[in-house]
Design an enzyme around this catalytic site. Structure first.
Site, short mmCIF file in Angstrom:
data_model
loop_
_atom_site.label_atom_id
_atom_site.label_comp_id
_atom_site.label_asym_id
_atom_site.label_seq_id
_atom_site.Cartn_x
_atom_site.Cartn_y
_atom_site.Cartn_z
CG PHE A 12 -1.63 1.17 1.62
CD1 PHE A 12 -2.32 1.93 0.68
CD2 PHE A 12 -1.64 1.57 2.96
CE1 PHE A 12 -3.01 3.08 1.06
CE2 PHE A 12 -2.34 2.71 3.34
CZ PHE A 12 -3.01 3.47 2.40
CG ASP A 32 6.31 -6.60 -2.09
OD1 ASP A 32 5.98 -5.44 -1.80
OD2 ASP A 32 5.81 -7.62 -1.57
CB SER A 36 0.74 -8.05 2.87
OG SER A 36 1.95 -7.39 3.16
CG ASP A 57 11.94 -13.39 2.94
OD1 ASP A 57 11.73 -12.31 3.53
OD2 ASP A 57 11.96 -14.50 3.51
CB ALA A 80 9.69 -5.23 3.30
CB ALA A 81 6.49 -4.24 7.72
CE1 TYR A 147 3.35 -3.42 12.12
CE2 TYR A 147 2.61 -1.73 13.65
CZ TYR A 147 3.02 -2.09 12.39
OH TYR A 147 3.11 -1.15 11.40
CE LYS A 151 6.70 -1.72 11.34
NZ LYS A 151 7.45 -1.67 10.07
NE ARG A 214 -7.88 4.92 16.34
CZ ARG A 214 -8.70 4.84 17.39
NH1 ARG A 214 -9.18 5.93 17.95
NH2 ARG A 214 -9.02 3.65 17.87
#
Ligand code: UD1
Length: 310
Positions: A12, A32, A36, A57, A80-81, A147, A151, A214
């Site tokens: 995204f 990539d 996802s 990867d 990438a995550a 997560y 990070k 938000r």
């Protein structure tokens, strides 16, 4: 013009960042593993000769090292995550591999091949469920998910490289929205879920009273922040919130959708989700001071674009 290696390029945020860099005249190598991300996110980019896409990867032993050796990038934008908070809770080991080990690989490759800059996709999740608003970069870091913890750890690993002459920018994204965000899970970004449901003529579900807020930021602003951090001269290392500094409630979001979809059923209200935070908003001034970046896309405009292009 620069040579930029973008990890997670088919995702995204990655695909929008790639498009921004190409529009600015840079040469981009995207990587990539399509876990996802989707190749179709890069349909426009793939038409340009300044762009190449490799399937690999990033967490694998020598993948980024080989790519950096061959491409000799000026900067790496590491996006990438494992992107799902819920998935990190279900599979902490995978979270560690994709969010920490992959970052170690990027750091090692940057050092080995003289890469001058790294831009890293961090997250407001490192602050946990603080009620100390607006969230400043100095706000206590108390992640409440694997997560968020990963990070935060990855930020530390990268910022350690600053001492060795690499400029490192950690971008703590708030609630990013826009075209190509995956609405697949109930825990996907709320705007992507609402967009799909309105598009399909179904009503949306609001958990709680809809007054929760938000700091929603358009992916176009996020892509621009990434491009600035990777390519603009005279930027030092540091971490900054990438946010608008403004709070928008779910009721306001639904109100905007409802104007575009006047025939849609009224929203259904269900009890608030356990663990849901009520308000979140970042302080945006550090990105402005250090990168000259301020968000420019008003939420209503970003939503109108999303509704138009999907
Ligand atoms: C973020 C994460 C989420 C994580 C949470 C806890 C993303 C996209 N979400 O959630 O996985 O569990 O932090 O730190 O990164 N909502 C609805 N209806 C829906 C979907 C959502 O009312 O169909 C509500 C949620 O209950 C929430 C708000 O919308 O109050 C925003 O949800 P979301 O987009 O998931 O963002 P965060 O709450 O910030």
């Amino acid at each position: 013009m620069g040579r930029i290696l973008v990890t997670g390029a088919a995702g995204f945020i990655g695909s929008h960042t790639t498009e921004r860099l190409l529009a600015d005249g840079h040469t981009v190598l995207g990587v990539d593993n399509f876990r996802s991300g989707h190749r179709h996110n890069l349909t426009a980019a793939l038409r340009q000769s300044a762009f190449r896409l490799v399937e690999a990867d990033v967490a694998a032993a020598d993948a980024v090292d080989r790519l950096a050796a061959g491409f000799q990038p000026d900067a790496i934008i590491h996006l990438a995550a494992l992107v799902s908070v819920q998935e990190s809770i279900r599979d902490p080991e995978l979270n560690h591999r994709l969010n920490v080990t992959a970052t170690e690989r990027v750091a090692a490759a940057a050092l080995a091949h003289g890469v001058r800059r790294i831009v890293f996709a961090s997250s407001a999740a490192i602050y946990g469920d603080t009620t100390d608003l607006p969230i400043r970069e100095e706000t206590e870091k108390a992640p409440i998910s694997p997560y968020g913890a990963a990070k935060l750890h990855a930020e530390g690993l990268l910022l350690g490289l600053a001492a060795q002459g690499v400029t490192v920018r950690c971008h703590r994204y708030f609630n990013v929205f826009g075209p190509r965000q995956d609405p697949a899970s109930p825990y996907s970004g709320v705007i992507s879920i609402f967009d799909r449901r309105y598009r399909e003529g179904r009503g949306v579900t609001i958990y709680g009273d809809g007054r929760q807020t938000r700091d929603f930021i358009s992916v176009h602003d996020v892509a621009r922040a990434n491009a600035i951090a990777a390519t603009q001269p005279g930027i030092g290392s540091g971490a900054a919130n990438i946010c608008t500094g403004r709070a928008t409630s779910l009721l306001e979001i639904v109100g905007i959708f409802a104007r575009h979809y006047p025939q849609a059923p009224a929203p259904r209200f269900e009890p608030g989700r356990p663990g849901d935070i009520i308000h979140s908003r970042g302080r945006a001034e550090r990105a402005e001071a250090e990168l000259g970046f301020t968000a420019q896309v008003p939420v209503a405009e970003g939503l109108a674009e999303l509704i138009r292009v999907g």
